[in-house]
Write a protein that holds these residues in place. Structure first.
Motif, PDB file in Angstrom:
ATOM      1  N   ARG A   1       0.042   7.441  -5.382  1.00 18.52           N
ATOM      2  CA  ARG A   1      -0.804   6.193  -6.031  1.00 18.52           C
ATOM      3  C   ARG A   1       0.276   5.507  -6.469  1.00 18.52           C
ATOM      4  O   ARG A   1       1.278   5.709  -6.676  1.00 18.52           O
ATOM      5  CB  ARG A   1      -1.581   6.826  -6.956  1.00 18.52           C
ATOM      6  CG  ARG A   1      -2.795   7.805  -6.361  1.00 18.52           C
ATOM      7  CD  ARG A   1      -3.788   8.146  -7.621  1.00 18.52           C
ATOM      8  NE  ARG A   1      -4.906   9.173  -7.481  1.00 18.52           N
ATOM      9  CZ  ARG A   1      -4.849  10.455  -7.555  1.00 18.52           C
ATOM     10  NH1 ARG A   1      -3.478  11.138  -8.049  1.00 18.52           N
ATOM     11  NH2 ARG A   1      -5.702  11.189  -7.282  1.00 18.52           N
TER      12      ARG A   1
ATOM     13  N   CYS B   1       5.334   3.852  -5.886  1.00 17.89           N
ATOM     14  CA  CYS B   1       4.450   4.856  -5.248  1.00 17.89           C
ATOM     15  C   CYS B   1       4.878   6.465  -5.833  1.00 17.89           C
ATOM     16  O   CYS B   1       6.138   6.442  -5.640  1.00 17.89           O
ATOM     17  CB  CYS B   1       4.089   4.967  -3.852  1.00 17.89           C
ATOM     18  SG  CYS B   1       3.583   3.214  -3.437  1.00 17.89           S
TER      19      CYS B   1
ATOM     20  N   ARG C   1      -4.176   3.221  -4.289  1.00 15.52           N
ATOM     21  CA  ARG C   1      -2.932   2.946  -3.556  1.00 15.52           C
ATOM     22  C   ARG C   1      -2.398   1.619  -3.186  1.00 15.52           C
ATOM     23  O   ARG C   1      -1.498   1.564  -2.416  1.00 15.52           O
ATOM     24  CB  ARG C   1      -3.114   3.739  -2.263  1.00 15.52           C
ATOM     25  CG  ARG C   1      -3.318   5.192  -2.163  1.00 15.52           C
ATOM     26  CD  ARG C   1      -3.860   5.914  -1.007  1.00 15.52           C
ATOM     27  NE  ARG C   1      -3.029   5.621   0.178  1.00 15.52           N
ATOM     28  CZ  ARG C   1      -3.451   5.110   1.327  1.00 15.52           C
ATOM     29  NH1 ARG C   1      -4.786   5.215   1.647  1.00 15.52           N
ATOM     30  NH2 ARG C   1      -2.856   4.755   2.514  1.00 15.52           N
TER      31      ARG C   1
ATOM     32  N   THR D   1       0.788  -1.249   0.052  1.00 20.59           N
ATOM     33  CA  THR D   1      -0.156   0.149   0.060  1.00 20.59           C
ATOM     34  C   THR D   1       0.930   1.339  -0.094  1.00 20.59           C
ATOM     35  O   THR D   1       1.698   1.153   0.675  1.00 20.59           O
ATOM     36  CB  THR D   1      -0.800   0.041   1.214  1.00 20.59           C
ATOM     37  OG1 THR D   1      -1.722  -1.273   1.045  1.00 20.59           O
ATOM     38  CG2 THR D   1      -1.831   1.134   1.291  1.00 20.59           C
ATOM     39  N   CYS D   2       0.564   2.128  -0.859  1.00 20.66           N
ATOM     40  CA  CYS D   2       1.081   3.448  -0.922  1.00 20.66           C
ATOM     41  C   CYS D   2       0.542   4.548   0.283  1.00 20.66           C
ATOM     42  O   CYS D   2      -0.505   4.093   0.646  1.00 20.66           O
ATOM     43  CB  CYS D   2       1.008   4.101  -2.154  1.00 20.66           C
ATOM     44  SG  CYS D   2       1.549   3.176  -3.773  1.00 20.66           S
TER      45      CYS D   2
END
Length: 270
Positions: free
Chosen positions: A136, A187, A165, A130-131
């Protein structure tokens, strides 16, 4: 296998002839019952890898049986792919495909899970990188474990966006011990994507391909895939994920079993 594969940027031309960025390609042999890594050439000064793809050789009857173990950046301008060939009789090959362009600074986020040995009806396990807020996914990759002695033997079944994300990677472990599976997200402060997806049936003991383009005014920035995979039933193996010469996202897969399966391709457009 289609000409120039986890993910890539393109330059749109006319509506029919959307030409992709020139790929930087590196291919190495994967010896029978062995492993290999391949790195793409370094991007030119002032540019970096903005997306990536791969090809790995899977023959009829799984000879060769080259399975991806890595697709991630070695540095901002160098992509690295790795693979293991589970076949004892024929050498295979793995190809890393990098696409270079100017881009905002990207940061790597990873998440790792352990995948137990699959039983008859076990479905693939998933892990998501997950960013941070405010950024994103620009594109993504993965790391997995596949040893020549099948201890472990992780087959990657999916890599795709599950939110702006979140980059999710899935795999099934048919080996003799637990395997580590890592989702790798790159990201940055990039624009939202428009997702285009479609699915095809991969015939029993055969191969199939799925291609997705973007609407007018947008180009493919990177892509993903998902296959149906269980130990007992459908077992669809990805062997190609890349941008075509027309700027579309193409994925290709094969099933060694006498059971049909499903292949889904995801094109992420901006």
């Amino acid at each position: 296998m289609a000409a120039a594969a986890c993910l890539l940027g393109v330059v749109g031309l006319a509506a029919v002839a959307r030409a992709a960025l020139t790929p930087h390609v590196a291919t190495v042999a994967v010896p029978a019952h062995g492993t290999a890594k391949a790195s793409t050439p370094t991007c030119s000064s002032g540019t970096s890898v903005v997306a990536a793809g791969f090809r790995n050789s899977i023959g009829p009857g799984l000879s060769p049986n080259t399975q991806m173990t890595r697709l991630q950046l070695k540095s901002a301008g160098v992509l690295q792919a790795g693979a293991t060939n589970d076949d004892r009789g024929a050498a295979g090959a793995v190809t890393a495909i990098a696409y270079c362009d100017t881009a905002p600074r990207l940061t790597e986020k990873t998440k790792t899970t352990k995948v137990a040995t699959a039983r008859a009806r076990t479905k693939p396990s998933s892990v998501t990188a997950t960013c941070p807020r405010g950024k994103r996914v620009a594109f993504g990759g993965f790391r997995g474990q596949f040893a020549p002695n099948d201890s472990p033997a992780l087959y990657v079944s999916a890599m795709r966006l599950t939110s702006p994300r979140a980059w999710t990677v899935s795999g099934l472990n048919r080996g003799k011990s637990k395997a580590r599976l890592t989702a790798v997200a790159y990201c940055g402060k990039v624009k939202p994507v428009d997702t285009r997806k479609s699915s095809v049936t991969v015939p029993a003991s055969g191969s199939g391909a799925d291609t997705n383009g973007c609407p007018s005014g947008e180009t493919v920035r990177f892509g993903g895939f998902q296959t149906s995979m269980t130990r007992q039933h459908a077992f669809v193996l990805i062997d190609d994920a890349e941008i075509t010469n027309f700027g579309d996202w193409q994925v290709q897969a094969r099933t060694p079993k006498a059971v049909k399966g499903k292949l889904t391709g995801y094109a992420y457009c901006r």
